[in-house]
Every structure is written in C-alpha cells, then in structure tokens.
Design a protein around this motif. Structure first.
Motif, PDB file in Angstrom:
ATOM      1  N   PRO A  69      15.272   1.389   7.021  1.00  0.00           N
ATOM      2  CA  PRO A  69      14.066   0.549   6.855  1.00  0.00           C
ATOM      3  C   PRO A  69      13.421   0.207   8.199  1.00  0.00           C
ATOM      4  N   PHE A  70      12.772   1.178   8.797  1.00  0.00           N
ATOM      5  CA  PHE A  70      12.223   0.982  10.137  1.00  0.00           C
ATOM      6  C   PHE A  70      11.234  -0.183  10.195  1.00  0.00           C
ATOM      7  N   ASN A  90       5.756  -5.362   1.254  1.00  0.00           N
ATOM      8  CA  ASN A  90       6.183  -3.976   1.417  1.00  0.00           C
ATOM      9  C   ASN A  90       6.699  -3.748   2.837  1.00  0.00           C
ATOM     10  N   ILE A  91       7.636  -2.805   3.006  1.00  0.00           N
ATOM     11  CA  ILE A  91       8.188  -2.525   4.331  1.00  0.00           C
ATOM     12  C   ILE A  91       7.479  -1.359   5.019  1.00  0.00           C
ATOM     13  N   GLY A  92       6.386  -0.898   4.433  1.00  0.00           N
ATOM     14  CA  GLY A  92       5.661   0.235   4.987  1.00  0.00           C
ATOM     15  C   GLY A  92       4.728  -0.142   6.123  1.00  0.00           C
ATOM     16  N   ALA A  93       4.078   0.863   6.690  1.00  0.00           N
ATOM     17  CA  ALA A  93       3.290   0.697   7.908  1.00  0.00           C
ATOM     18  C   ALA A  93       2.132  -0.275   7.742  1.00  0.00           C
ATOM     19  N   THR A  94       1.447  -0.239   6.593  1.00  0.00           N
ATOM     20  CA  THR A  94       0.279  -1.101   6.415  1.00  0.00           C
ATOM     21  C   THR A  94       0.660  -2.572   6.455  1.00  0.00           C
ATOM     22  N   ASN A  95       1.713  -2.937   5.744  1.00  0.00           N
ATOM     23  CA  ASN A  95       2.139  -4.332   5.754  1.00  0.00           C
ATOM     24  C   ASN A  95       2.768  -4.726   7.083  1.00  0.00           C
ATOM     25  N   LEU A 120       5.013   6.392  12.216  1.00  0.00           N
ATOM     26  CA  LEU A 120       5.604   7.565  12.856  1.00  0.00           C
ATOM     27  C   LEU A 120       7.091   7.701  12.533  1.00  0.00           C
ATOM     28  N   LEU A 121       7.808   6.583  12.551  1.00  0.00           N
ATOM     29  CA  LEU A 121       9.247   6.630  12.279  1.00  0.00           C
ATOM     30  C   LEU A 121       9.519   6.938  10.811  1.00  0.00           C
ATOM     31  N   ASP A 122       8.724   6.366   9.917  1.00  0.00           N
ATOM     32  CA  ASP A 122       8.904   6.663   8.490  1.00  0.00           C
ATOM     33  C   ASP A 122       8.598   8.131   8.203  1.00  0.00           C
ATOM     34  N   THR A 151       6.874   8.820   4.503  1.00  0.00           N
ATOM     35  CA  THR A 151       8.054   9.684   4.462  1.00  0.00           C
ATOM     36  C   THR A 151       7.731  11.010   3.778  1.00  0.00           C
ATOM     37  N   ALA A 152       6.954  10.950   2.711  1.00  0.00           N
ATOM     38  CA  ALA A 152       6.525  12.181   2.039  1.00  0.00           C
ATOM     39  C   ALA A 152       5.677  13.036   2.968  1.00  0.00           C
ATOM     40  N   LEU A 153       4.817  12.391   3.756  1.00  0.00           N
ATOM     41  CA  LEU A 153       3.994  13.124   4.723  1.00  0.00           C
ATOM     42  C   LEU A 153       4.872  13.898   5.704  1.00  0.00           C
ATOM     43  N   GLY A 154       5.896  13.232   6.231  1.00  0.00           N
ATOM     44  CA  GLY A 154       6.809  13.911   7.152  1.00  0.00           C
ATOM     45  C   GLY A 154       7.514  15.084   6.503  1.00  0.00           C
TER      46      GLY A 154
END
Length: 216
Positions: A23-24, A44-49, A64-66, A114-117
C-alpha cells in the motif's frame, strides 16, 4: 498442464499478488507525517486521494509506485520467457493484490495505476487507446472516475482486437480466450471498484478533478 508447471504458475501469481498488495499510498502519506490517507477525502489509498491528503508530489510518487508494482512482476515473468497467455494472469494477480491487500484487511485501492503498469509490461501498445480515452474524458468532463471506467472498457476492446491488430493481445492462435478472460476479469474488477463513483455520476453528484471537493 503438468503439476510442476501449475505449481510454478501459482508461485508467480502469488508473487505478483504480494507485489500488488504493497500500500504505497498509505505508507507515503504516513511517512510524510500527513496521517492516515484512509481517513481523508474519499478514503482511497490511490494516487488521487494521496494527492488530496499529502500534495502533488506524494500523489505522483504513489502513481508511479503503484504502476511499478504491477509492471515489475509482469516484466520479470516476461523476461523469464512465460507466454502471454500466462502473463495476463500474473497481471490479474497484481491488480487483485492492490484491490484486496491482505495488510489492510483486504481493503485496497481501485487498481487503475497498477493495471496501467501491468499493461505497459505486457504489451505497451494496448495502453495507447485506453490512455487516450482517459485523457479525453478527463479534459471534457473532468471526472477521473469516468475516465478510468471508460479507459478500462477501451482496454478490453483493444485486447479483443476491435481497435486493430497493432494493439491487440500478442497470443498464439487458438489461445486468445485465456488472456482475454484474464483481462476481462481485471477490467471487471476495476469497474466494480468504481461502482460508488458510477452511482454518483448517474445521480449527478460526483465531484470533478479540479474545482470543488473530489470523491475519486
């Protein structure tokens, strides 16, 4: 498939799941002394939040890390010579790890970065139509959630070959159903995680990326 090969595949998928489960966003916000990102904004733990809770730099770092935690297991498996039919399930496992991270009681993010990566490592041309759809939705409507859902759907159409052979899945003839199944499950998972956003979009209450408060 012989038992040894099946066991090896399971080990790779487990490794991808564990990679995706880091959970970066949560870690970066806490290390920056900004508290628990789950208690802020959308939770949410994602980049936007994370960007909302800790600023643009932390948000970009999380993105980037996700993406990297999806990219690396697929990229390494690809370097080891695994077929695209199997790599798609490695990608699915990485996204599952992000969405259902065991370190947070199986409550994670929405899986987009993560899906993008994963896609970048799997077959980078597949990203182009989906990313274009995301940018178009973001610029026109200013909803990250809408862009993410549309991009996920476009990704599936691309994988199935509807947008041209140049971006479709690089699989052996007669084997396409397996990676398409994996990508369909991945796309369905991402869309399912956006169900609350979709409801707000339908009701006209979803907040936009810039302007007022956001719920992405």
């Amino acid at each position: 498939m012989n038992p040894a090969a099946f066991k090896l595949y399971l080990i790779w998928c487990l490794g991808a799941f564990l990679s995706g489960s880091i959970p970066f966003g949560l870690l970066l916000v806490k290390l920056a002394g900004k508290g628990d990102v789950r208690a802020q904004g959308s939770g949410n733990i994602g980049a936007t939040n994370v960007m909302r809770a800790g600023g643009k730099a932390l948000g970009i770092a999380t993105l980037l890390l996700d993406a990297a935690k999806g990219f690396l297991p697929v990229f390494i498996a690809k370097k080891f010579g695994f077929a695209p039919e199997f790599l798609a399930f490695v990608a699915l496992a990485a996204v599952l790890g992000h969405v259902f991270t065991p370190w947070l009681r199986f409550q994670g993010g929405k899986g987009v970065a993560t899906a993008l990566g994963c896609v970048l490592a799997y077959h980078a041309p597949m990203v182009v139509p989906a990313f274009g759809a995301f940018l178009l939705c973001l610029l026109v409507f200013r909803y990250v959630s809408l862009g993410s859902v549309v991009a996920a759907l476009v990704l599936l159409l691309t994988a199935m070959g509807f947008l041209g052979a140049w971006a479709r899945l690089p699989v052996q003839e007669g084997m396409a159903q397996w990676p398409i199944l994996a990508w369909a499950l991945l796309v369905g998972l991402v869309i399912r995680k956006h169900s609350a956003n979709i409801n707000r979009l339908v009701q006209g209450t979803e907040s936009k990326f810039w302007g007022s408060s956001r719920n992405v």
